[in-house]
Scaffold this motif. Structure first.
Motif, PDB file in Angstrom:
ATOM      1  N   LEU A   1       0.822  -1.216   0.000  1.00 27.12           N
ATOM      2  CA  LEU A   1       0.000   0.000   0.000  1.00 27.12           C
ATOM      3  C   LEU A   1       0.853   1.263   0.000  1.00 27.12           C
ATOM      4  O   LEU A   1       0.545   2.223  -0.708  1.00 27.12           O
ATOM      5  CB  LEU A   1      -0.929   0.005   1.222  1.00 27.12           C
ATOM      6  CG  LEU A   1      -2.053  -1.026   1.200  1.00 27.12           C
ATOM      7  CD1 LEU A   1      -2.803  -1.030   2.531  1.00 27.12           C
ATOM      8  CD2 LEU A   1      -3.023  -0.746   0.063  1.00 27.12           C
TER       9      LEU A   1
ATOM     10  N   PHE B   1       3.425   5.778  -5.773  1.00 32.88           N
ATOM     11  CA  PHE B   1       3.046   5.892  -7.190  1.00 32.88           C
ATOM     12  C   PHE B   1       2.028   7.033  -7.349  1.00 32.88           C
ATOM     13  O   PHE B   1       2.165   7.907  -8.218  1.00 32.88           O
ATOM     14  CB  PHE B   1       2.468   4.554  -7.656  1.00 32.88           C
ATOM     15  CG  PHE B   1       2.242   4.424  -9.146  1.00 32.88           C
ATOM     16  CD1 PHE B   1       2.189   5.527  -9.992  1.00 32.88           C
ATOM     17  CD2 PHE B   1       2.077   3.165  -9.710  1.00 32.88           C
ATOM     18  CE1 PHE B   1       1.976   5.383 -11.364  1.00 32.88           C
ATOM     19  CE2 PHE B   1       1.864   3.011 -11.073  1.00 32.88           C
ATOM     20  CZ  PHE B   1       1.803   4.129 -11.891  1.00 32.88           C
TER      21      PHE B   1
ATOM     22  N   ASP C   1       2.137   1.772  -3.376  1.00 29.72           N
ATOM     23  CA  ASP C   1       1.052   2.322  -4.209  1.00 29.72           C
ATOM     24  C   ASP C   1       0.894   3.823  -3.962  1.00 29.72           C
ATOM     25  O   ASP C   1       0.711   4.602  -4.908  1.00 29.72           O
ATOM     26  CB  ASP C   1      -0.270   1.608  -3.896  1.00 29.72           C
ATOM     27  CG  ASP C   1      -0.270   0.137  -4.328  1.00 29.72           C
ATOM     28  OD1 ASP C   1       0.578  -0.246  -5.145  1.00 29.72           O
ATOM     29  OD2 ASP C   1      -1.130  -0.625  -3.838  1.00 29.72           O
ATOM     30  N   LEU C   2       0.977   4.237  -2.708  1.00 29.38           N
ATOM     31  CA  LEU C   2       0.879   5.667  -2.383  1.00 29.38           C
ATOM     32  C   LEU C   2       2.014   6.457  -3.026  1.00 29.38           C
ATOM     33  O   LEU C   2       1.809   7.578  -3.500  1.00 29.38           O
ATOM     34  CB  LEU C   2       0.952   5.876  -0.869  1.00 29.38           C
ATOM     35  CG  LEU C   2      -0.334   6.104  -0.108  1.00 29.38           C
ATOM     36  CD1 LEU C   2      -0.036   6.390   1.352  1.00 29.38           C
ATOM     37  CD2 LEU C   2      -1.163   7.241  -0.700  1.00 29.38           C
TER      38      LEU C   2
END
Lengths: 359, 359
Positions: free
Chosen positions: B138, B144, B141-142
């Motif tokens: 996660l 990104f 992902d953040l």
């Protein structure tokens, strides 16, 4: 039943669904066809299959938002942004399934399981499992990359982009935060109602309802008042939608919902129902609830015990009341909202069906 | 030594580094400060710490590309795109470390280990490990999401965006493909030189050298000829850089490289060196190599055996030759390339140092 099947085609839900599916299928078919490496073609094909299923809730709400504030003319950019939301959701689901180590999704093996079984030859079982999880993280990342490409190539004008991009960043950040909060709470039944509602707000209300509506509206040049009115409508509705989901998970008719009434209880899912019941329990009752909820071997007798405690503690009744309150708040938000009359009718219908549904 | 320390400040490498670091630090400090939830502040802080280290190779090349085609005026948009590349690289590294289950990165615990140790209380060890891996996916992902926000808010004009976005999509897709190809090859020593070079091309040559140069150039309005000239320069140079890395992993002076000469061999890493040696071996020699390379307990005696086989099979010599050939190709690409004289001098220097380095 999902929101997607609730929209009675007043704004052409089946047209929207078909248009979005065409965008996604054309996009990924081109990726398969023009892949400079066969491995990339294989990954694109997996993603295309995954995306061929799905409820299209976010795309439908995106287009509803576009139309609600008078979106006119060429709908293609809005369809493309709607498709970008569906692709982004594929990314989120693929990573979610890796984190939960889930076996199935949409009636088929999850992406990490499919990748593992396609690459089992020559690997030990633990290596195969690890390969599947790692490759699924990468394929999820690719879905994110391509979701962004759909956005870049949506044909949005600079003013539209300026309105859309901050909402996109908010939406992406919020869903990651919601997932992280959910992860923190996993495995630990809580009696903190506010924290459970917070997870719902980020994971469901904002990500699934508020942001898709606002994104569509932003493309149509919505005023700040209209954007704010969507928040007023979407947050209580999204919470009510999730609360209804929590009730259906425990009390729903398996014939109608298509899922067992034991799954959520066995998984030990934190829901507003469980937190309210725990909060209202004395220590002996709380210990009993904690021993039953989250027990993977829970049977129907144990589930009946839990249901009795949910009722005795008035947790069930309170959740029904919370749904009613939120439904009313959502409808109030529509009064005087700067939306078209057609859109208000559709949003009223969505609110009713999302909160009163039995499946 | 990395490329970053090779750039002798002719275009202000220390200024570039400082500017990019300021952009990243300001951006993440604002995320920490304005987080609407303390958990988001915590995640932003972890990412800021992670990003405070790093070689800034891609940002430096991005600015070199910008200057090479005559980038003038306000450098802020270019610095911001450079920072976006560094943030994207954080995303890639965080996910890579989860996939490899690595313990350390940049001399500190990896992000998934840090997340796990911060959240061990009340969890069983297996739950803690699982939490760390999931939370790191996660947080990656953040990173990104925020890399993309840096790009959106870079202040690029519409024409600049049109030039930059397709390159961004290519870069992101290529690195995912490179990671996937690497994953496919993991645990299986190959004698297929072309497939090993392909992984290098996607993971190093394109992702680390070609695309950053081109992105900077695209911001400055580079011609298609200039964009193509960067490819001609970057692909052979990036391959040579990786080939030198492969040699240093086995023959380097640990005092200079800062890493053991056994790590790559113990990990069973597919390198051009190993594939060439396997290809040149008879079946007994190949079996011996396969029993030694990838053995986590390999000692210095075994490593000496491997080195002797690398030399007897001429694998080492061939790799040196491949580096020379590629270095020459990179320099040839600069002849007549539509770059400023200063930039050609810098790119020549980068090529020399990247291929002849001892650390």
């Amino acid at each position: 039943m999902s929101i997607s099947t609730l929209i009675d085609d007043p704004l052409g839900a089946s047209t929207v669904r078909l248009s979005v599916e065409t965008v996604l299928d054309d996009f990924l078919t081109a990726k398969v066809r023009h892949a400079n490496r066969p491995e990339l073609g294989y990954l694109s094909g997996l993603l295309r299959d995954f995306l061929s299923k799905g409820k299209r809730i976010r795309p439908l709400l995106c287009i509803t938002g576009w139309q609600a504030v008078g979106g006119m003319g060429n709908p293609e950019p809005a369809f493309r942004v709607a498709a970008c939301l569906e692709m982004f959701h594929a990314f989120a689901l693929i990573h979610d399934d890796v984190m939960d180590d889930s076996d199935t999704r949409r009636g088929r093996p999850t992406i990490h399981r499919a990748l593992a079984s396609d690459h089992a030859a020559g690997r030990r079982p633990d290596q195969t499992e690890r390969f599947g999880a790692s490759a699924a993280v990468l394929l999820g990342d690719l879905a994110f990359v391509w979701s962004d490409e759909l956005l870049h190539t949506a044909g949005l004008a600079p003013t539209q982009l300026r309105a859309v991009l901050p909402l996109i960043t908010e939406m992406r950040t919020e869903v990651m935060l919601g997932q992280y909060l959910d992860l923190l709470a996993t495995g630990d039944l809580t009696d903190d109602v506010e924290s459970t509602l917070t997870v719902n707000r980020y994971k469901t209300a904002k990500y699934t309802i508020e942001r898709p509506l606002q994104l569509g509206a932003a493309i149509a040049g919505a005023s700040p008042e209209a954007i704010a009115a969507f928040t007023e409508y979407a947050i209580p509705l999204g919470e009510a939608f999730q609360l209804r989901d929590d009730l259906l998970g425990v009390y729903g008719d398996p014939q109608a919902t298509g899922k067992s009434r034991l799954d959520d209880l066995r998984a030990g899912k934190n829901t507003t129902l469980t937190t309210l019941a725990l909060r209202a329990s004395d220590s002996a009752q709380a210990a009993r609830l904690r021993s039953l909820i989250g027990n993977p071997l829970l049977d129907e007798t144990g589930a009946a015990d839990i249901r009795a405690m949910f009722e005795a503690s008035a947790a069930r009744e309170t959740v029904e009341q919370m749904i009613d309150d939120r439904h009313r708040q959502a409808l109030q938000a529509l009064e005087g909202a700067p939306f078209t009359a057609d859109a208000i009718a559709t949003l009223t219908q969505i609110a009713r069906m999302a909160t009163a549904r039995t499946s």
